[in-house]
Design an enzyme around this catalytic site. Structure first.
Site, PDB file in Angstrom:
ATOM      1  N   SER A 291      11.755 -11.982 -17.324  1.00  0.00           N
ATOM      2  CA  SER A 291      11.128 -12.010 -18.653  1.00  0.00           C
ATOM      3  C   SER A 291      10.332 -13.286 -18.904  1.00  0.00           C
ATOM      4  O   SER A 291      10.739 -14.381 -18.492  1.00  0.00           O
ATOM      5  CB  SER A 291      12.252 -11.910 -19.696  1.00  0.00           C
ATOM      6  OG  SER A 291      11.761 -12.229 -20.973  1.00  0.00           O
TER       7      SER A 291
ATOM      8  N   GLU B  80      10.380 -14.738 -21.524  1.00  0.00           N
ATOM      9  CA  GLU B  80      11.243 -15.616 -22.328  1.00  0.00           C
ATOM     10  C   GLU B  80      11.767 -16.783 -21.489  1.00  0.00           C
ATOM     11  O   GLU B  80      12.150 -17.816 -22.042  1.00  0.00           O
ATOM     12  CB  GLU B  80      12.414 -14.820 -22.907  1.00  0.00           C
ATOM     13  CG  GLU B  80      12.040 -13.941 -24.082  1.00  0.00           C
ATOM     14  CD  GLU B  80      11.605 -14.741 -25.313  1.00  0.00           C
ATOM     15  OE1 GLU B  80      12.390 -15.543 -25.816  1.00  0.00           O
ATOM     16  OE2 GLU B  80      10.461 -14.554 -25.762  1.00  0.00           O
TER      17      GLU B  80
ATOM     18  N   TYR C  63      19.839 -15.347 -24.166  1.00  0.00           N
ATOM     19  CA  TYR C  63      19.205 -14.260 -23.411  1.00  0.00           C
ATOM     20  C   TYR C  63      18.346 -14.829 -22.283  1.00  0.00           C
ATOM     21  O   TYR C  63      18.444 -14.410 -21.122  1.00  0.00           O
ATOM     22  CB  TYR C  63      18.343 -13.410 -24.359  1.00  0.00           C
ATOM     23  CG  TYR C  63      17.401 -12.486 -23.642  1.00  0.00           C
ATOM     24  CD1 TYR C  63      17.856 -11.292 -23.083  1.00  0.00           C
ATOM     25  CD2 TYR C  63      16.049 -12.793 -23.506  1.00  0.00           C
ATOM     26  CE1 TYR C  63      16.991 -10.439 -22.408  1.00  0.00           C
ATOM     27  CE2 TYR C  63      15.177 -11.948 -22.832  1.00  0.00           C
ATOM     28  CZ  TYR C  63      15.651 -10.774 -22.286  1.00  0.00           C
ATOM     29  OH  TYR C  63      14.799  -9.935 -21.610  1.00  0.00           O
TER      30      TYR C  63
END
Ligand code: F7E
Length: 271
Positions: free
Chosen positions: A72, A74, A96
């Site tokens: 990801s 992120e 996460y």
């Protein structure tokens, strides 16, 4: 359909032994960034350790399966360079993202340690009418449809200045498949190379149904995150070159297709 659980190694071994897949795409995770601050332990167990369980099950069974890990954007978090590439250092900003970082490196590790065909797709935000309603794009488009139909009065939002590189999920899934058709596993950024704020998404989405977003949107601090990722923009050059992949759907088209789908869904439900 078969039932398994990334938290349960035995179930993964049984499934893989039974199916003996040629390709494994791991899209499983506790994938909500906001919620990961509330359940960091569970997020680590499923989103991080779950990937080690899955890779180890494939390895122990000696399956020649090719493996895709849904990594990801992120992971870039508090970004170190703009735009982000496969070589940009990571700086995760949520439980996460920290979990996804472990999953990324364990995927690389099985490639380097055992010669497995494993790939990381570092996917930037990818959206479609199938997106869960807790994510910002779909939260907006479902609310727009309901407000237009007179079923909702207000939309409460968090940080609308955050910027994301939003693409169309359907095209990103093709990129995943392309990665597993290559002779060797590798890591690829999948992105559009454009960035837009949540505010811009709001403007376009309300505009699509002829409404002024400022009359309906209110800010509620409860939707803010303890640490925010402010600005993401990816450079998909490596995917363009090695996979012959490039994004087709532009930001404004994506907003419109999502609003249209939610307007239609609501109309169908009300019939
Ligand atoms: O937030 C801001 C929020 O929840 C986008 C996941 O698929 O993509 C996704 O992660 C931005 C953030 O996605 C609200 O603060 C403002 O800056 O849609 P989101 P995400 O956190 O970017 C990546 C690539 C993944 O890997 C993840 O699994 O929008 N924002 N107001 C809001 N976000 C939400 N959810 N709700 C709001 O009211």
């Amino acid at each position: 359909m078969h039932h398994g659980d990334l938290a349960d190694a035995g179930s993964l071994i049984r499934l893989l032994e039974k199916i003996r897949p040629d390709e494994v795409y791991n899209l499983g995770a506790q994938s909500d960034v906001r919620i990961s601050f509330d359940i960091p332990g569970y997020t680590a167990d499923v989103t991080a350790t779950g990937v080690a369980r899955l890779l180890e099950a494939i390895h122990q069974l000696g399956l020649p399966a090719r493996f895709y890990q849904a990594s990801s954007s992120e992971m870039f978090g508090k970004v170190r360079e703009v735009p982000q590439t496969e070589l940009t250092p990571f700086h995760p900003r949520s439980p996460y993202a920290v979990a996804k970082l472990y999953a990324y490196w364990i995927t690389v590790n099985y490639r380097e340690s055992y010669g497995c065909h494993t790939s990381n797709g570092i996917l930037f935000n990818h959206e479609s009418p199938r997106r869960g309603e807790n994510f910002v794009t779909r939260k907006i488009t479902t609310a727009v449809a309901r407000i237009k139909a007179g079923l909702q009065e207000k939309l409460f939002m968090g940080n609308i200045e955050a910027k994301r590189d939003w693409g169309y999920a359907k095209e990103y899934v093709e990129a995943m498949w392309l990665m597993l058709q290559q002779p060797h596993g590798d890591d690829y950024v999948i992105a559009t190379g454009e960035t837009h704020s949540v505010r811009e998404f709001l403007e376009l989405a309300f505009d699509r149904v002829g409404l002024d977003w400022q009359k309906y949107v209110e800010i509620d601090p409860k939707f803010y995150r303890p640490a925010e990722v402010e600005h993401l923009i990816g450079n998909p050059e490596k995917a363009r070159k090695n996979l012959n992949w490039s994004p087709q759907t532009k930001f404004a088209e994506l907003v419109c297709l999502m609003v249209d789908a939610d307007v239609k869904l609501l109309a169908d439900r009300c019939q």
